[in-house]
Each structure stands twice: as structure tokens, then as C-alpha cells.
Design a protein around this motif. Structure first.
Motif, PDB file in Angstrom:
ATOM      1  N   MET A  61      25.626  39.206  29.099  1.00  0.00           N
ATOM      2  CA  MET A  61      26.831  38.817  29.813  1.00  0.00           C
ATOM      3  C   MET A  61      26.499  38.714  31.300  1.00  0.00           C
ATOM      4  SD  MET A  61      30.405  41.016  29.971  1.00  0.00           S
ATOM      5  CE  MET A  61      30.759  40.896  28.238  1.00  0.00           C
ATOM      6  N   ARG A  62      27.160  37.791  31.961  1.00  0.00           N
ATOM      7  CA  ARG A  62      27.003  37.704  33.412  1.00  0.00           C
ATOM      8  C   ARG A  62      27.539  38.985  34.042  1.00  0.00           C
ATOM      9  NH1 ARG A  62      26.631  31.949  35.644  1.00  0.00           N
ATOM     10  NH2 ARG A  62      26.922  33.044  37.605  1.00  0.00           N
ATOM     11  N   MET A  63      26.886  39.433  35.066  1.00  0.00           N
ATOM     12  CA  MET A  63      27.281  40.682  35.726  1.00  0.00           C
ATOM     13  C   MET A  63      28.721  40.614  36.234  1.00  0.00           C
ATOM     14  SD  MET A  63      24.764  42.961  35.732  1.00  0.00           S
ATOM     15  CE  MET A  63      24.951  43.932  37.212  1.00  0.00           C
ATOM     16  N   SER A  64      29.118  39.481  36.777  1.00  0.00           N
ATOM     17  CA  SER A  64      30.484  39.350  37.293  1.00  0.00           C
ATOM     18  C   SER A  64      31.514  39.470  36.177  1.00  0.00           C
ATOM     19  CB  SER A  64      30.656  38.032  38.045  1.00  0.00           C
ATOM     20  OG  SER A  64      30.322  36.941  37.213  1.00  0.00           O
ATOM     21  N   GLN A  65      31.230  38.884  35.017  1.00  0.00           N
ATOM     22  CA  GLN A  65      32.133  38.998  33.877  1.00  0.00           C
ATOM     23  C   GLN A  65      32.158  40.434  33.364  1.00  0.00           C
ATOM     24  OE1 GLN A  65      31.082  36.623  30.457  1.00  0.00           O
ATOM     25  NE2 GLN A  65      32.851  37.313  29.285  1.00  0.00           N
ATOM     26  N   LEU A  66      30.991  41.081  33.347  1.00  0.00           N
ATOM     27  CA  LEU A  66      30.908  42.467  32.902  1.00  0.00           C
ATOM     28  C   LEU A  66      31.771  43.364  33.784  1.00  0.00           C
ATOM     29  CD1 LEU A  66      29.651  44.567  31.021  1.00  0.00           C
ATOM     30  CD2 LEU A  66      27.644  44.588  32.516  1.00  0.00           C
ATOM     31  N   ALA A  67      31.699  43.154  35.091  1.00  0.00           N
ATOM     32  CA  ALA A  67      32.519  43.947  36.019  1.00  0.00           C
ATOM     33  C   ALA A  67      34.002  43.755  35.721  1.00  0.00           C
ATOM     34  CB  ALA A  67      32.200  43.568  37.456  1.00  0.00           C
ATOM     35  N   SER A  68      34.399  42.537  35.463  1.00  0.00           N
ATOM     36  CA  SER A  68      35.799  42.252  35.135  1.00  0.00           C
ATOM     37  C   SER A  68      36.203  42.918  33.820  1.00  0.00           C
ATOM     38  CB  SER A  68      36.005  40.744  35.049  1.00  0.00           C
ATOM     39  OG  SER A  68      37.315  40.444  34.658  1.00  0.00           O
ATOM     40  N   GLU A  69      35.331  42.850  32.837  1.00  0.00           N
ATOM     41  CA  GLU A  69      35.629  43.421  31.515  1.00  0.00           C
ATOM     42  C   GLU A  69      35.829  44.934  31.564  1.00  0.00           C
ATOM     43  OE1 GLU A  69      35.796  42.106  28.218  1.00  0.00           O
ATOM     44  OE2 GLU A  69      36.012  40.159  29.190  1.00  0.00           O
ATOM     45  N   VAL A  70      35.066  45.619  32.397  1.00  0.00           N
ATOM     46  CA  VAL A  70      35.189  47.079  32.462  1.00  0.00           C
ATOM     47  C   VAL A  70      36.071  47.516  33.636  1.00  0.00           C
ATOM     48  CG1 VAL A  70      33.031  47.529  31.240  1.00  0.00           C
ATOM     49  CG2 VAL A  70      33.017  47.409  33.738  1.00  0.00           C
ATOM     50  N   ALA A  71      36.754  46.547  34.256  1.00  0.00           N
ATOM     51  CA  ALA A  71      37.691  46.805  35.355  1.00  0.00           C
ATOM     52  C   ALA A  71      37.035  47.626  36.462  1.00  0.00           C
ATOM     53  CB  ALA A  71      38.965  47.480  34.850  1.00  0.00           C
ATOM     54  N   SER A  72      35.891  47.131  36.922  1.00  0.00           N
ATOM     55  CA  SER A  72      35.136  47.826  37.962  1.00  0.00           C
ATOM     56  C   SER A  72      34.670  46.816  38.995  1.00  0.00           C
ATOM     57  CB  SER A  72      33.934  48.535  37.336  1.00  0.00           C
ATOM     58  OG  SER A  72      33.315  49.381  38.263  1.00  0.00           O
ATOM     59  N   SER A  73      34.214  47.319  40.123  1.00  0.00           N
ATOM     60  CA  SER A  73      33.696  46.425  41.163  1.00  0.00           C
ATOM     61  C   SER A  73      32.310  45.927  40.767  1.00  0.00           C
ATOM     62  CB  SER A  73      33.621  47.154  42.501  1.00  0.00           C
ATOM     63  OG  SER A  73      32.583  48.116  42.468  1.00  0.00           O
ATOM     64  N   LYS A  74      31.944  44.775  41.304  1.00  0.00           N
ATOM     65  CA  LYS A  74      30.613  44.223  41.041  1.00  0.00           C
ATOM     66  C   LYS A  74      29.538  45.185  41.528  1.00  0.00           C
ATOM     67  CE  LYS A  74      32.185  39.475  41.352  1.00  0.00           C
ATOM     68  NZ  LYS A  74      32.124  38.232  42.114  1.00  0.00           N
ATOM     69  N   SER A  75      29.780  45.811  42.674  1.00  0.00           N
ATOM     70  CA  SER A  75      28.816  46.754  43.242  1.00  0.00           C
ATOM     71  C   SER A  75      28.613  47.958  42.326  1.00  0.00           C
ATOM     72  CB  SER A  75      29.300  47.209  44.618  1.00  0.00           C
ATOM     73  OG  SER A  75      28.494  48.232  45.116  1.00  0.00           O
ATOM     74  N   ARG A  76      29.693  48.518  41.839  1.00  0.00           N
ATOM     75  CA  ARG A  76      29.590  49.693  40.967  1.00  0.00           C
ATOM     76  C   ARG A  76      28.862  49.345  39.676  1.00  0.00           C
ATOM     77  NH1 ARG A  76      34.395  53.255  38.234  1.00  0.00           N
ATOM     78  NH2 ARG A  76      33.024  54.739  37.251  1.00  0.00           N
ATOM     79  N   VAL A  77      29.214  48.201  39.083  1.00  0.00           N
ATOM     80  CA  VAL A  77      28.555  47.786  37.841  1.00  0.00           C
ATOM     81  C   VAL A  77      27.079  47.515  38.096  1.00  0.00           C
ATOM     82  CG1 VAL A  77      28.437  45.922  36.127  1.00  0.00           C
ATOM     83  CG2 VAL A  77      30.617  46.996  36.656  1.00  0.00           C
ATOM     84  N   SER A  78      26.759  46.957  39.234  1.00  0.00           N
ATOM     85  CA  SER A  78      25.355  46.704  39.575  1.00  0.00           C
ATOM     86  C   SER A  78      24.572  48.015  39.619  1.00  0.00           C
ATOM     87  CB  SER A  78      25.265  45.976  40.914  1.00  0.00           C
ATOM     88  OG  SER A  78      23.924  45.712  41.228  1.00  0.00           O
ATOM     89  N   HIS A  79      25.154  49.047  40.190  1.00  0.00           N
ATOM     90  CA  HIS A  79      24.495  50.364  40.231  1.00  0.00           C
ATOM     91  C   HIS A  79      24.356  50.947  38.822  1.00  0.00           C
ATOM     92  CE1 HIS A  79      24.165  50.760  44.538  1.00  0.00           C
ATOM     93  NE2 HIS A  79      25.447  50.450  44.685  1.00  0.00           N
ATOM     94  N   GLN A  80      25.415  50.814  38.019  1.00  0.00           N
ATOM     95  CA  GLN A  80      25.352  51.324  36.649  1.00  0.00           C
ATOM     96  C   GLN A  80      24.269  50.606  35.856  1.00  0.00           C
ATOM     97  OE1 GLN A  80      29.857  51.134  35.951  1.00  0.00           O
ATOM     98  NE2 GLN A  80      29.079  52.407  34.286  1.00  0.00           N
ATOM     99  N   VAL A  81      24.237  49.287  35.967  1.00  0.00           N
ATOM    100  CA  VAL A  81      23.254  48.505  35.220  1.00  0.00           C
ATOM    101  C   VAL A  81      21.847  48.844  35.693  1.00  0.00           C
ATOM    102  CG1 VAL A  81      22.398  46.157  34.784  1.00  0.00           C
ATOM    103  CG2 VAL A  81      24.835  46.679  34.501  1.00  0.00           C
ATOM    104  N   ALA A  82      21.674  49.074  36.991  1.00  0.00           N
ATOM    105  CA  ALA A  82      20.351  49.469  37.495  1.00  0.00           C
ATOM    106  C   ALA A  82      19.914  50.788  36.864  1.00  0.00           C
ATOM    107  CB  ALA A  82      20.378  49.583  39.016  1.00  0.00           C
TER     108      ALA A  82
END
Length: 143
Positions: free
Chosen positions: A47-68
Motif C-alpha cells: 500500500m502507498r504510505m499516504s493511503q496507509l496513514a489514512s487507513e490507520v487514521a494517523s499522520s504520514k510522519s507517524r506512520v513513516s516512523h512506525q514503518v521504519a
């Protein structure tokens, strides 16, 4: 006020309990579990990171840290989007899939025991309608 306070306390206690169960049994945070679930539901488990952030109702920055963090653990990998140089995909790895398969029964048992089984059919339907309305309202307000 009573409804609001009951919601706040109950939802925080439920989230804490579900997180604790996953952490104790699988060394996995609830927020990370949600990312693995969302990826598992997509074609090719990506999934695109931006879509993933939307799906889990989180910021792109937070999801980026989680994915890292998940990437460091070998559960997810990232790749550039071939059609858009700025886009990045998150992919569920085989190791991530295996952990998700092991953790899912723990999570589902917790959701059932601490929420679903406490409600009758009418209450479950009402809960669904309430939170679909809240979610749609907030998504529309943020559009």
C-alpha cells in the motif's frame, strides 16, 4: 457528559488491554498490528504510505516512523512507486505475514472478550452506525 466520559475511559482501557495482550504474547504493539493488518488486506500485500496513514487514521510522519521500525524488524519493506517518484509503498514481508497470522487470534479473542461478546446484536449494530457516522463526519471535515 456521562456518555463522553464512559467512552473515553472505556476506549482507553480497551486499547490498553488489546495492546498489552499483543505485546506480551507476540512482542507487537497494537498500532503496528493495525499496519500489518491493513497491508495484509491489499493486493500484493502493499500500500502507498499516504493511503496507509489514512487507513490507520494517523499522520504520514507517524506512520513513516512506525514503518521504519517495522522495516528494521524485517516485518515490512519499503519501495519507491514506479509510476510516481515521490510515492513510497510499504510491503508486508513473509516474516510480517507469519507474525500477523500468529497474533491475529490473540487480537480477535481480546476484541471478542472485551467488547463484542458484551453487546447484543442491536447494540453491535448501533455501535457500528455511530462510529461509521463519526468517521465519515471527521473524514469529510478533513477533506
Amino acid at each position: 457528559m456521562r456518555a463522553w466520559r464512559a467512552y473515553i475511559v472505556g476506549s482507553q482501557m480497551l486499547e490498553y488491554r488489546l495492546h498489552r495482550d499483543l505485546a506480551e504474547e507476540h512482542d507487537l504493539a497494537l498500532a503496528d498490528y493495525e499496519i500489518l493488518v491493513r497491508l495484509s488486506e491489499q493486493p500484493e500485500h502493499r500500500m502507498r504510505m499516504s493511503q496507509l496513514a489514512s487507513e490507520v487514521a494517523s499522520s504520514k510522519s507517524r506512520v513513516s516512523h512506525q514503518v521504519a521500525r517495522l522495516e528494521s524488524a524485517g516485518l515490512v519493506r519499503r519501495s519507491e512507486c514506479p509510476s510516481d517518484g515521490r510515492g513510497v509503498f510499504a510491503h508486508l514481508t513473509e516474516q510480517g505475514w507469519e507474525l500477523l497470522q500468529a497474533a491475529a487470534p490473540t487480537h480477535l479473542d481480546g476484541v471478542r472478550a472485551h467488547l463484542i461478546d458484551l453487546l447484543d446484536d442491536e447494540e453491535r449494530a448501533m455501535l457500528t452506525r455511530i462510529f461509521e457516522r463519526v468517521t465519515n463526519h471527521l473524514r469529510d471535515a478533513n477533506s
